[in-house]
Design an enzyme around this catalytic site. Structure first.
Site, mmCIF file in Angstrom:
data_model
loop_
_atom_site.group_PDB
_atom_site.id
_atom_site.type_symbol
_atom_site.label_atom_id
_atom_site.label_comp_id
_atom_site.label_asym_id
_atom_site.label_seq_id
_atom_site.Cartn_x
_atom_site.Cartn_y
_atom_site.Cartn_z
ATOM 1 N N HIS A 25 0.864 -1.178 0.000
ATOM 2 C CA HIS A 25 0.000 0.000 0.000
ATOM 3 C C HIS A 25 0.908 1.238 0.000
ATOM 4 C CE1 HIS A 25 -2.850 2.935 1.691
ATOM 5 N NE2 HIS A 25 -3.818 2.082 1.444
ATOM 6 N N ASP A 53 3.246 -4.536 8.230
ATOM 7 C CA ASP A 53 2.040 -3.725 8.102
ATOM 8 C C ASP A 53 0.849 -4.666 8.281
ATOM 9 O OD1 ASP A 53 -0.167 -2.327 7.280
ATOM 10 O OD2 ASP A 53 0.690 -1.641 5.376
ATOM 11 N N GLN A 106 -4.487 -5.145 7.190
ATOM 12 C CA GLN A 106 -5.536 -6.070 6.744
ATOM 13 C C GLN A 106 -5.620 -7.312 7.622
ATOM 14 O OE1 GLN A 106 -7.773 -5.448 4.502
ATOM 15 N NE2 GLN A 106 -6.864 -3.507 3.896
ATOM 16 N N LYS A 159 -10.336 -1.275 10.844
ATOM 17 C CA LYS A 159 -10.508 -2.488 10.036
ATOM 18 C C LYS A 159 -10.754 -3.692 10.935
ATOM 19 C CE LYS A 159 -7.323 -0.900 6.452
ATOM 20 N NZ LYS A 159 -8.099 -0.029 5.605
ATOM 21 N N CYS A 166 -4.620 2.274 -3.749
ATOM 22 C CA CYS A 166 -3.363 2.839 -3.227
ATOM 23 C C CYS A 166 -2.204 1.873 -3.452
ATOM 24 C CB CYS A 166 -3.479 3.217 -1.749
ATOM 25 S SG CYS A 166 -4.704 4.470 -1.415
#
Lengths: 418, 148
Positions: A120, A197, A200, A223, A373
């Site tokens: 991203h 990261d 998600q 999220k 993105c």
């Protein structure tokens, strides 16, 4: 487990009662269950006050509720201690914090950092800015046409000059589950720091920063069925203690004189100013709901793993139907590998994703369309944009049938064009 | 809204069979419009005579049906017009599609009116027109221009 009935948005009025909301955009932001809204409302109505400041009972109560979320996140991430959990606005701020406060002061011209082509923009641009400022270089683990990473290239792109390896746990655009362990192992071999990261991952996978031996991990509340504007950087204690502040102000100091200050211990050193108190309290309620415990009750690692496991099983049960729906619509091609979470990114022959998104919206079906993105990934896959359907706790087989009808309507309108 | 109000047959027809979607080697002006939100882009090229008449117009683009058909219609409408007339048409299209005017649009352009009810799609319809504006005002827009 959280189910559709826990989410008030699905009872909100819709323009056409024959078309109830089909929400397939949880990878952008998940919906919020009532317990989250109630926890935030209760804070505002009953004990609104600042944290870590007042001697009055309201502030004590707010501080306790706010700090509970840090304790819960320790369990969620399996960190050694709560002090290693820094509160931020979200993943993006977390990566900027690590780039500016950890990496930038250590970079020498000619140093390198390594990302992947799946990233991203939030896990690319912050590194680009520090690289540019310090004469460092960014390398990327390439993506194969299948959407998987080319791990044969690890030794070329991660080597003795690599200072940071920053990789997503799960691709937001494709849902790919990244094989993080060989990447982290290679980073350790060469002495590079590591960041994952987890944007998600929060409600769709298990996270274990100690088992993975990772230096930094970032995650967002929204999220994970929590509110927007809250996130976390996990940092290994030794790394965090070696870092200068990122932003500065009140609440992060030990002593202040006019010309110099000494800084508070972690985590306060990285948390200046009044935070999003209601947001962190709401996020805590979301974590409790996932773990399946009552509001205000701490949960064990085992309860957390069971709760997330149930969400993962729910999505895994729906995914074959999602793939079937896409395979049943003429001209639809799904991108990305099989090894993925409940995300399907696809294109339709001769129809631009924007037009697909608009037609689906008229059927009250929310999907994400665009480059997600992830422009480097889109370039690698040879598409300008895709449509992304992503699953959450509230999705049902009916949602996927609605998607099928919507996509067939797209095909009927645009079929044969292009 | 009925989808047929947005995706009128004229729009679908231009999207399927775009006019003047080609390169223009003898261009005297060209400019690019980008929509960073979705990655769409249009490169518009004009051939303008010394007398200020638009002799030819062509575009290359990657975008949705609204964006592509708007670019196609634009090239049909402005060829043969003076630079000043093209400027007037640009202002009229921009004002009408953003709901600030109710002008009768020339050529097939009136088919685009459905975007007025979908604010996120107005940018798609105007992308080529912003590129036109950049072509007509090169002094204000050196090199490429980006329109959000």
């Amino acid at each position: 487990m959280l189910t559709r009935a826990d989410f008030p948005i699905f009872s909100a009025p819709v323009p056409d009662a024959s078309r109830p909301l089909t929400y397939l955009d949880s990878a952008s932001t998940a919906q919020r269950p009532a317990v989250v809204l109630e926890a935030m409302d209760r804070y505002h109505r009953e004990f609104n006050s600042n944290v870590h400041r007042g001697v009055h009972h309201l502030s004590q109560r707010a501080t306790e509720a706010y700090e509970r979320t840090r304790r819960l996140l320790r369990v969620v991430l399996n960190a050694a201690e709560s002090d290693e959990i820094l509160f931020t606005k979200g993943c993006t701020e977390g990566i900027n914090l690590v780039a500016a406060a950890y990496l930038a002061p250590r970079l020498q011209p000619g140093d390198e950092m390594c990302v992947t082509e799946l990233e991203h923009h939030a896990n690319l641009v912050p590194w680009q800015l520090v690289a540019e400022a310090h004469g460092a270089k960014i390398r990327g683990i390439p993506v194969l046409p299948s959407g998987e990473l080319d791990l044969d290239r690890l030794e070329d792109v991660i080597h003795a000059r690599t200072r940071m390896v920053a990789v997503t746990q799960i691709s937001n655009a494709l849902g790919t589950i990244v094989p993080i362990e060989p990447i982290l192992r290679r980073a350790r071999e060469v002495g590079a720091a590591t960041l994952l990261d987890g944007a998600q991952a929060g409600a769709h996978a298990l996270i274990d920063v100690r088992a993975w031996d990772v230096d930094f991990y970032v995650i967002s509340g929204h999220k994970q069925y929590g509110p927007t504007g809250v996130g976390t950087v996990y940092g290994r204690r030794a790394r965090l203690e070696s870092m200068r502040p990122y932003q500065s102000g009140g609440g992060m100091i030990q002593t202040v004189e006019l010309e110099r200050s000494t800084f508070a211990p972690i985590p306060a050193r990285f948390e200046p100013g009044t935070p999003n108190i209601a947001g962190f309290i709401g996020w805590g309620a979301a974590l409790e709901a996932i773990a399946g415990v009552d509001v205000g009750t701490d949960f064990s690692r085992e309860q957390w793993e069971t709760g997330v496991g149930a969400l993962m099983a729910h999505e895994a049960a729906l995914r074959p139907q999602l793939d079937d729906v896409l395979a049943s619509v003429p001209g639809v091609r799904r991108l990305g590998p099989e090894n993925r979470i409940g995300i399907a990114s696809f294109v339709m022959e001769g129809v631009h994703p924007h037009d697909i998104g608009t037609v689906l919206d008229q059927h009250n079906i929310a999907v994400r369309t665009g480059h997600h993105c992830c422009q480097p990934l889109m370039r690698r896959l040879g598409v300008p944009a895709t449509v992304r359907a992503s699953l959450g706790a509230y999705n049902t087989p009916d949602d996927l049938e609605a998607l099928r009808r919507g996509l067939l309507a797209v095909h009927a309108m645009f079929g044969g064009s292009g | 809204m009925d989808l047929r109000d947005l995706y009128q047959e004229t729009i679908l027809e231009h999207a399927r069979r775009p006019r003047n979607r080609r390169s223009l080697p003898d261009a005297t002006a060209s400019a690019e419009g980008h929509n960073p939100m979705c990655g769409d882009h249009v490169r518009l090229a004009l051939q303008v005579s010394d007398a200020g008449r638009i002799e030819d117009a062509a575009y290359t683009a990657e975008g949705c049906a609204i964006c592509m058909s708007s670019a196609s219609m634009l090239t049909e409408v402005i060829v043969g017009k003076s630079v000043a007339d093209a400027e007037t048409i640009f202002r009229s299209v921009q004002a009408t599609l953003t709901g600030q005017a109710d002008d009768e649009l020339p050529g097939d352009l009136s088919a685009l009116i459905g975007v007025r009810t979908l604010p996120v799609r107005i940018k798609c319809a105007l992308l080529a027109w912003h590129a036109l504006s950049a072509c007509l005002h090169p002094a204000e827009s050196p090199g490429e221009r980006t329109h959000a």
